[in-house]
Design a protein around this motif. Structure first.
Motif, PDB file in Angstrom:
ATOM      1  N   TYR A   1       0.837  -1.203   0.000  1.00 25.78           N
ATOM      2  CA  TYR A   1       0.000   0.000   0.000  1.00 25.78           C
ATOM      3  C   TYR A   1       0.873   1.254   0.000  1.00 25.78           C
ATOM      4  O   TYR A   1       0.574   2.231  -0.706  1.00 25.78           O
ATOM      5  CB  TYR A   1      -0.920   0.018   1.217  1.00 25.78           C
ATOM      6  N   LEU A   2       1.934   1.232   0.783  1.00 22.95           N
ATOM      7  CA  LEU A   2       2.843   2.383   0.815  1.00 22.95           C
ATOM      8  C   LEU A   2       3.455   2.638  -0.557  1.00 22.95           C
ATOM      9  O   LEU A   2       3.687   3.784  -0.939  1.00 22.95           O
ATOM     10  CB  LEU A   2       3.954   2.130   1.843  1.00 22.95           C
ATOM     11  N   SER A   3       3.697   1.551  -1.300  1.00 22.57           N
ATOM     12  CA  SER A   3       4.318   1.710  -2.625  1.00 22.57           C
ATOM     13  C   SER A   3       3.387   2.407  -3.610  1.00 22.57           C
ATOM     14  O   SER A   3       3.834   2.884  -4.657  1.00 22.57           O
ATOM     15  CB  SER A   3       4.726   0.343  -3.183  1.00 22.57           C
ATOM     16  N   ARG A   4       2.090   2.464  -3.286  1.00 26.59           N
ATOM     17  CA  ARG A   4       1.127   3.117  -4.168  1.00 26.59           C
ATOM     18  C   ARG A   4       1.040   4.624  -3.956  1.00 26.59           C
ATOM     19  O   ARG A   4       0.357   5.316  -4.711  1.00 26.59           O
ATOM     20  CB  ARG A   4      -0.265   2.504  -3.959  1.00 26.59           C
ATOM     21  N   ILE A   5       1.693   5.120  -2.906  1.00 28.91           N
ATOM     22  CA  ILE A   5       1.669   6.557  -2.645  1.00 28.91           C
ATOM     23  C   ILE A   5       2.504   7.276  -3.701  1.00 28.91           C
ATOM     24  O   ILE A   5       3.671   6.948  -3.925  1.00 28.91           O
ATOM     25  CB  ILE A   5       2.215   6.870  -1.234  1.00 28.91           C
ATOM     26  N   ASP A   6       1.893   8.247  -4.346  1.00 31.95           N
ATOM     27  CA  ASP A   6       2.567   9.041  -5.369  1.00 31.95           C
ATOM     28  C   ASP A   6       3.209  10.255  -4.707  1.00 31.95           C
ATOM     29  O   ASP A   6       2.518  11.152  -4.221  1.00 31.95           O
ATOM     30  CB  ASP A   6       1.551   9.482  -6.432  1.00 31.95           C
ATOM     31  N   GLY A   7       4.541  10.260  -4.665  1.00 35.98           N
ATOM     32  CA  GLY A   7       5.257  11.330  -3.986  1.00 35.98           C
ATOM     33  C   GLY A   7       5.057  12.702  -4.585  1.00 35.98           C
ATOM     34  O   GLY A   7       5.400  13.712  -3.956  1.00 35.98           O
ATOM     35  N   LYS A   8       4.491  12.773  -5.783  1.00 29.91           N
ATOM     36  CA  LYS A   8       4.241  14.066  -6.419  1.00 29.91           C
ATOM     37  C   LYS A   8       2.913  14.672  -5.965  1.00 29.91           C
ATOM     38  O   LYS A   8       2.624  15.835  -6.286  1.00 29.91           O
ATOM     39  CB  LYS A   8       4.241  13.915  -7.931  1.00 29.91           C
ATOM     40  N   LEU A   9       2.110  13.889  -5.248  1.00 34.27           N
ATOM     41  CA  LEU A   9       0.794  14.359  -4.806  1.00 34.27           C
ATOM     42  C   LEU A   9       0.804  14.639  -3.310  1.00 34.27           C
ATOM     43  O   LEU A   9       1.616  14.090  -2.564  1.00 34.27           O
ATOM     44  CB  LEU A   9      -0.277  13.300  -5.109  1.00 34.27           C
ATOM     45  N   THR A  10      -0.115  15.470  -2.855  1.00 34.08           N
ATOM     46  CA  THR A  10      -0.281  15.698  -1.422  1.00 34.08           C
ATOM     47  C   THR A  10      -0.910  14.474  -0.778  1.00 34.08           C
ATOM     48  O   THR A  10      -1.396  13.558  -1.461  1.00 34.08           O
ATOM     49  CB  THR A  10      -1.181  16.915  -1.169  1.00 34.08           C
ATOM     50  N   VAL A  11      -0.912  14.462   0.554  1.00 31.70           N
ATOM     51  CA  VAL A  11      -1.548  13.361   1.277  1.00 31.70           C
ATOM     52  C   VAL A  11      -3.016  13.244   0.886  1.00 31.70           C
ATOM     53  O   VAL A  11      -3.519  12.154   0.593  1.00 31.70           O
ATOM     54  CB  VAL A  11      -1.418  13.569   2.802  1.00 31.70           C
ATOM     55  N   GLN A  12      -3.721  14.361   0.862  1.00 34.35           N
ATOM     56  CA  GLN A  12      -5.147  14.341   0.532  1.00 34.35           C
ATOM     57  C   GLN A  12      -5.372  13.912  -0.910  1.00 34.35           C
ATOM     58  O   GLN A  12      -6.315  13.158  -1.198  1.00 34.35           O
ATOM     59  CB  GLN A  12      -5.772  15.710   0.787  1.00 34.35           C
ATOM     60  N   GLU A  13      -4.528  14.363  -1.823  1.00 34.69           N
ATOM     61  CA  GLU A  13      -4.675  13.957  -3.221  1.00 34.69           C
ATOM     62  C   GLU A  13      -4.450  12.455  -3.379  1.00 34.69           C
ATOM     63  O   GLU A  13      -5.153  11.800  -4.155  1.00 34.69           O
ATOM     64  CB  GLU A  13      -3.685  14.742  -4.088  1.00 34.69           C
TER      65      GLU A  13
END
Length: 463
Positions: free
Chosen positions: A200-212
């Motif tokens: 799940y962590l790997s799906r976080i897009d570092g270019k987006l905010t937490v809310q995005e």
């Protein structure tokens, strides 16, 4: 890039260096990173890696045969072995004088395709383990199967394993290693909505905010996590609808057995058994006041932060999200509900930090247990709560955690002192405060003159 699991990887490599047969069992819920750990361990090692499939024994035997021959006899005709017994015998024979790693991933699928597989494997182990260099790994995602049918007393394989590893989600500290570019406050929030599960962590897009990220993953019908908890329950459990209802009741604030059972509409005996199953899967946890072992005041809480987030904020809004209003729902969650959700996760992060500091010998006492306490104050005739007590014998650390936008003042500390006075069994007491937003000058000065107060800022948790 391999992140976390250093202790498990070191342990596997250490056992690999020992001569003779080795048989570690690795298990844990789906998406938690078991295969990633095994792949990292197997680098530069002669390995037969077999992933069982949810199919017939014939198909599994064919896949197993291909993997064995491809690694150990690449130039031979690729004819399947006639039986699992023959396949196991062959790999044991090949590893008499050579260290070979043999991984059976998703072992529950293999055992489900042929009920005799565990007995056949047990027989092969018993015949060869005294004069063999095989490094056998069984891995599985079905927690109940692995604990009962592989590690359990009734299993044919009972007593054969040389080590076992229950792979859990990352804590906040290891999760943060996958969240580069975010502030520490954002890392705690992201931990609280992913539960520290590496996939799940790997799906976080570092270019987006937490809310995005939350909007993209949870509040869009095409989002990766829009149906994730419901799908996991369907894969792992019978009658998932009832399990769904139990989890939803806990997410809605029900914590006692009879209250949960009444809310769901089932008998308490059935509810108790189903809660035990959810506990074995790491979704629910049963807690009692930490200093009262065996207390009848047990409560049930969600142990998985992603499940807690989804059942609290996504499941009740499925209709609106499906109608294209997901962004509006997400905006509402982040303006009203996310703060309290992350605050509860922050308490767990603080306890995890305390364990880490104890390993580094930075605490004034060496505690044996830590956890939340709640109970009656007989003098003031009211219920009290303490975020955590870490204790050993007559020594204790009382802790308070505040995830809020204002600084903690002396009033919070003095109230913690008042509540700690309920415990006459401790004569050596220390205090630990954790604050997202820091402390007032008055409390900082008080801590300088009072040597038993530890004040931790948010950034301290990541050092």
């Amino acid at each position: 890039m391999f992140i976390g699991r250093e202790m498990e990887l070191d342990s596997l490599n250490n056992s690999y260096q020992k001569p003779g047969f080795q048989f570690p069992v690795i298990y844990g819920r789906r998406r938690v990173g078991k295969t990633t750990l095994i792949n990292e361990f197997c680098k530069n090692k002669k390995t037969v890696y077999f992933v069982a499939v949810q199919s017939t024994s014939k198909e599994n035997l064919e896949i197993l045969s291909d993997q064995i021959l491809m690694t150990l006899a690449p130039n031979s005709p690729k004819n399947p072995f006639s039986s699992f017994r023959e396949a196991f015998e062959y790999i044991f024979e090949q590893s008499k004088n050579e260290r070979i790693v043999f991984v059976i991933d998703e072992y529950p699928y293999l055992a489900g395709s042929d009920n005799a597989v565990s007995s056949i494997l047990q027989s092969a182990i018993d015949r060869h383990h005294d004069n063999n260099q095989l490094y056998l790994i069984l891995c599985g995602s079905s927690m109940s199967f692995m604990e009962t049918q592989v590690l359990g007393y009734e299993s044919p394989l009972y007593g054969r394993r040389t080590a076992q590893y229950k792979i859990l989600p990352f804590d906040y500290f290891d999760s943060a290693k996958m969240l580069q570019g975010y502030t520490n406050e954002e890392k705690i929030t992201l931990y609280s909505i992913t539960g520290g599960v590496p996939e799940y962590l790997s799906r976080i897009d570092g270019k987006l905010t937490v809310q995005e990220n939350a909007n993209m993953l949870f509040f869009d019908t095409s989002g990766r996590f829009f149906e994730e908890p419901a799908n996991l329950l369907k894969q792992e459990l019978k009658i998932p609808e009832t399990y769904n209802a139990i989890i939803a009741a806990i997410a809605d604030g029900c914590s006692k057995l009879n209250t949960i059972a009444s809310n769901v509409g089932i008998e308490t005996s059935q509810c108790s058994k189903m809660l035990a199953t959810l506990i074995s899967h790491g979704i629910v946890k049963k807690e009692h006041p930490i200093t009262e072992s065996g207390s009848r005041k047990s409560i049930y809480l969600l142990a998985d932060w992603m499940f807690a987030f989804w059942f609290r904020f996504v499941k009740p809004e499925i209709s609106r999200i499906s109608a294209g209003l997901g962004k509006r729902v997400c905006d509402q969650v982040f303006s009203e509900g996310i703060f309290s959700h992350t605050g509860r996760a922050f308490e767990e992060c603080a306890a995890s930090f305390m364990w880490r500091w104890q390993r580094e010998e930075k605490l004034p006492i060496s505690f044996i247990n830590i956890g939340k306490w709640w109970g009656n104050n007989p003098m003031e005739r009211r219920e009290e709560e303490i975020d955590f007590i870490a204790f050993n014998g007559n020594e204790a650390i009382f802790g308070e955690c505040k995830w809020r936008s204002t600084k903690i003042g002396a009033d919070i500390f003095n109230d913690l002192i008042r509540r700690s006075s309920l415990f006459k069994e401790f004569n050596s007491i220390h205090y630990a405060l954790f604050s997202k937003s820091g402390y007032t000058d008055g409390l900082v000065e008080q801590s300088k003159t009072n040597g038993n107060i530890m004040l931790f800022q948010l950034d301290d948790l990541f050092n």
